[in-house]
Motif scaffolding. Structure first.
Motif, mmCIF file in Angstrom:
data_model
loop_
_atom_site.group_PDB
_atom_site.id
_atom_site.type_symbol
_atom_site.label_atom_id
_atom_site.label_comp_id
_atom_site.label_asym_id
_atom_site.label_seq_id
_atom_site.Cartn_x
_atom_site.Cartn_y
_atom_site.Cartn_z
ATOM 1 N N THR A 35 0.444 -0.842 -0.487
ATOM 2 C CA THR A 35 0.016 -0.131 0.169
ATOM 3 C C THR A 35 1.106 1.789 0.122
ATOM 4 O OG1 THR A 35 -0.295 -0.372 2.407
ATOM 5 C CG2 THR A 35 -2.073 -0.878 1.423
ATOM 6 N N THR A 36 2.459 1.166 0.263
ATOM 7 C CA THR A 36 2.637 2.176 0.513
ATOM 8 C C THR A 36 3.007 2.835 -1.286
ATOM 9 O OG1 THR A 36 4.520 2.099 1.883
ATOM 10 C CG2 THR A 36 5.301 3.318 1.330
ATOM 11 N N ASN A 37 2.912 4.761 -0.680
ATOM 12 C CA ASN A 37 2.851 5.339 -2.320
ATOM 13 C C ASN A 37 1.630 5.406 -2.736
ATOM 14 O OD1 ASN A 37 4.941 6.027 -1.533
ATOM 15 N ND2 ASN A 37 6.576 4.298 -2.511
ATOM 16 N N HIS A 38 0.561 4.643 -2.141
ATOM 17 C CA HIS A 38 -0.316 4.392 -2.685
ATOM 18 C C HIS A 38 -1.772 4.990 -1.929
ATOM 19 C CE1 HIS A 38 1.009 2.303 -6.350
ATOM 20 N NE2 HIS A 38 1.543 1.557 -5.516
ATOM 21 N N PRO A 39 -3.375 5.983 -2.469
ATOM 22 C CA PRO A 39 -4.318 6.268 -1.725
ATOM 23 C C PRO A 39 -4.963 4.929 -0.730
ATOM 24 C CG PRO A 39 -4.950 6.947 -3.558
ATOM 25 C CD PRO A 39 -3.870 5.460 -3.924
ATOM 26 N N ILE A 40 -5.166 4.950 0.584
ATOM 27 C CA ILE A 40 -5.614 3.410 1.163
ATOM 28 C C ILE A 40 -6.686 4.676 1.715
ATOM 29 C CG2 ILE A 40 -3.475 2.627 1.686
ATOM 30 C CD1 ILE A 40 -3.836 3.925 4.416
ATOM 31 N N ILE A 41 -8.154 3.385 1.085
ATOM 32 C CA ILE A 41 -9.639 3.798 1.689
ATOM 33 C C ILE A 41 -10.174 3.080 3.236
ATOM 34 C CG2 ILE A 41 -11.800 4.347 1.186
ATOM 35 C CD1 ILE A 41 -11.048 4.770 -1.665
ATOM 36 N N MET A 42 -10.134 4.022 3.982
ATOM 37 C CA MET A 42 -10.852 2.970 5.793
ATOM 38 C C MET A 42 -11.921 3.480 6.057
ATOM 39 S SD MET A 42 -7.621 4.453 7.694
ATOM 40 C CE MET A 42 -7.025 5.025 7.013
ATOM 41 N N GLY A 43 -12.635 2.732 7.030
ATOM 42 C CA GLY A 43 -13.809 2.990 7.292
ATOM 43 C C GLY A 43 -13.807 3.988 9.026
ATOM 44 N N ARG A 44 -14.138 4.856 10.038
ATOM 45 C CA ARG A 44 -13.777 5.354 10.553
ATOM 46 C C ARG A 44 -13.600 4.271 11.457
ATOM 47 N NH1 ARG A 44 -15.956 5.682 15.381
ATOM 48 N NH2 ARG A 44 -18.118 5.867 14.987
ATOM 49 N N LYS A 45 -14.026 3.540 12.230
ATOM 50 C CA LYS A 45 -13.607 2.420 12.744
ATOM 51 C C LYS A 45 -12.127 2.223 12.947
ATOM 52 C CE LYS A 45 -18.825 1.494 14.246
ATOM 53 N NZ LYS A 45 -19.393 0.451 14.203
ATOM 54 N N THR A 46 -12.015 1.634 11.963
ATOM 55 C CA THR A 46 -10.761 1.236 10.971
ATOM 56 C C THR A 46 -9.182 1.691 11.641
ATOM 57 O OG1 THR A 46 -11.197 -0.685 10.013
ATOM 58 C CG2 THR A 46 -9.330 -0.208 9.589
ATOM 59 N N TYR A 47 -10.017 3.412 11.465
ATOM 60 C CA TYR A 47 -9.125 4.341 11.653
ATOM 61 C C TYR A 47 -8.828 4.629 12.408
ATOM 62 C CZ TYR A 47 -6.417 8.618 12.209
ATOM 63 O OH TYR A 47 -5.706 9.855 12.410
ATOM 64 N N GLU A 48 -10.003 4.092 13.651
ATOM 65 C CA GLU A 48 -9.421 4.686 15.347
ATOM 66 C C GLU A 48 -8.776 3.235 16.124
ATOM 67 O OE1 GLU A 48 -13.398 4.958 16.673
ATOM 68 O OE2 GLU A 48 -12.967 8.035 16.313
ATOM 69 N N SER A 49 -9.239 2.527 14.842
ATOM 70 C CA SER A 49 -8.053 0.914 15.674
ATOM 71 C C SER A 49 -7.033 0.631 15.324
ATOM 72 C CB SER A 49 -8.536 -0.707 14.877
ATOM 73 O OG SER A 49 -7.812 -1.323 14.705
ATOM 74 N N ILE A 96 -8.995 -0.501 2.379
ATOM 75 C CA ILE A 96 -8.097 -1.190 3.452
ATOM 76 C C ILE A 96 -9.072 -1.373 4.903
ATOM 77 C CG2 ILE A 96 -6.064 -0.677 2.687
ATOM 78 C CD1 ILE A 96 -6.521 0.756 6.216
ATOM 79 N N GLY A 97 -10.404 -1.493 4.431
ATOM 80 C CA GLY A 97 -11.369 -2.380 5.789
ATOM 81 C C GLY A 97 -11.823 -0.560 6.670
ATOM 82 N N GLY A 98 -12.621 -1.538 7.489
ATOM 83 C CA GLY A 98 -12.834 -3.191 8.081
ATOM 84 C C GLY A 98 -14.460 -3.237 7.339
ATOM 85 N N LEU A 112 -8.860 -8.767 -5.643
ATOM 86 C CA LEU A 112 -8.550 -8.899 -3.649
ATOM 87 C C LEU A 112 -7.572 -9.470 -3.589
ATOM 88 C CD1 LEU A 112 -11.550 -10.953 -3.136
ATOM 89 C CD2 LEU A 112 -11.765 -8.821 -3.391
ATOM 90 N N GLN A 113 -6.954 -8.765 -2.580
ATOM 91 C CA GLN A 113 -5.833 -9.329 -2.051
ATOM 92 C C GLN A 113 -5.678 -9.750 -0.808
ATOM 93 O OE1 GLN A 113 -3.124 -9.458 -4.781
ATOM 94 N NE2 GLN A 113 -1.638 -8.632 -3.369
ATOM 95 N N VAL A 114 -5.775 -11.333 -0.534
ATOM 96 C CA VAL A 114 -5.893 -11.928 0.793
ATOM 97 C C VAL A 114 -4.767 -12.675 1.304
ATOM 98 C CG1 VAL A 114 -7.545 -13.646 1.831
ATOM 99 C CG2 VAL A 114 -9.227 -12.334 0.161
ATOM 100 N N THR A 115 -5.230 -12.115 2.993
ATOM 101 C CA THR A 115 -4.030 -13.069 4.065
ATOM 102 C C THR A 115 -5.282 -13.975 4.245
ATOM 103 O OG1 THR A 115 -2.424 -11.365 3.415
ATOM 104 C CG2 THR A 115 -2.394 -12.999 5.596
ATOM 105 N N LEU A 116 -5.004 -15.567 4.259
ATOM 106 C CA LEU A 116 -5.704 -15.997 4.435
ATOM 107 C C LEU A 116 -4.913 -17.060 6.074
ATOM 108 C CD1 LEU A 116 -8.312 -17.749 4.537
ATOM 109 C CD2 LEU A 116 -7.243 -19.719 3.136
ATOM 110 N N VAL A 117 -5.660 -16.196 6.636
ATOM 111 C CA VAL A 117 -5.244 -16.822 8.157
ATOM 112 C C VAL A 117 -5.823 -18.582 8.398
ATOM 113 C CG1 VAL A 117 -3.712 -16.417 11.070
ATOM 114 C CG2 VAL A 117 -4.317 -14.518 8.588
#
Ligand SMILES: NC(=O)c1ccc[n+]([C@@H]2O[C@H](COP(=O)([O-])OP(=O)(O)OC[C@H]3O[C@@H](n4cnc5c(N)ncnc54)[C@H](OP(=O)(O)O)[C@@H]3O)[C@@H](O)[C@H]2O)c1
Length: 164
Positions: A35-49, A96-98, A112-117
């Motif tokens: 994600t570095t050097n690109h815009p990232i979009i997130m919800g307010r809760k993810t930002y707070e997290s 980037i969520g959530g 979709l770039q998924v990390t499947l844990v």
């Protein structure tokens, strides 16, 4: 190109109590590199997290809150507005969520770039189901757990079928 980046468990779980569910430094490194050097979009809760703007990326935070200002982030009132702003900055945009934001952007994104844990953990936020009618898995690289990364996991790439 609009790409969703997510780390999810085997039941699509992504978070609990506004926190991530695991500690995987390899995934955090991958997230940073992606994600570095690109815009990232997130919800307010993810930002707070996360608690602070992520460096070297335009942080676009979606919220309906009025009169909210924070240094280092761009606050917008809708997902549509977030994408409009991001497109002005770069051709590569990352969501980037959530969970709430993923649900609203799944139909708008190309990749979709998924990390499947490889675990099942108790959660209160989930990623939408990835339909194999719509998405093709085009890449998968797996790693075993080690002293620093507590679970086995795979980096997966999905691309929209009609885009192939
Ligand atoms: N595993 C992963 O990859 C990953 C990634 C990111 C987050 N997470 C986890 O996901 C959880 C947070 O997800 P979440 O679903 O609870 O919240 P979220 O999607 O991060 O944020 C939801 C908030 O975004 C704003 N919002 C959403 N849609 C909007 C719209 N159309 N217009 C205006 N504002 C809008 C609202 O903010 P206001 O209430 O301010 O209006 C809403 O309350 C946490 O546990 C976090 O750790 C996991």
């Amino acid at each position: 190109m609009i790409t969703i980046v997510v780390a999810m468990g085997l039941d699509n779980e992504i978070g609990a109590d506004n926190q991530l569910l695991w500690h995987l430094p390899k995934d955090l490194k991958y997230f940073k590199e992606t994600t570095t050097n690109h815009p990232i979009i997130m919800g307010r809760k993810t930002y707070e997290s996360i608690g602070k703007p992520l460096p070297n990326r335009t942080n676009i935070v979606v919220s309906k809150r009025k009169d909210w200002f924070e240094e280092g982030i761009l606050i917008v009132g809708s997902v549509k507005e977030a994408i409009k702003f991001a497109k002005k900055i770069d051709e590569e945009i990352f969501i980037i969520g959530g969970g709430n934001i993923y649900e609203q952007t799944m139909d708008l994104c190309d990749k979709l770039q998924v990390t499947l844990v490889k675990t099942n953990l108790k959660a209160d936020v989930f990623f939408p189901k990835i339909s194999m009618k719509i998405w093709n898995k085009t890449e998968e690289i797996c790693y075993e757990k080690d002293e620093k990364n507590e679970f086995d996991f795979c980096f997966q790439t999905y691309e929209r079928k009609e885009a192939l």
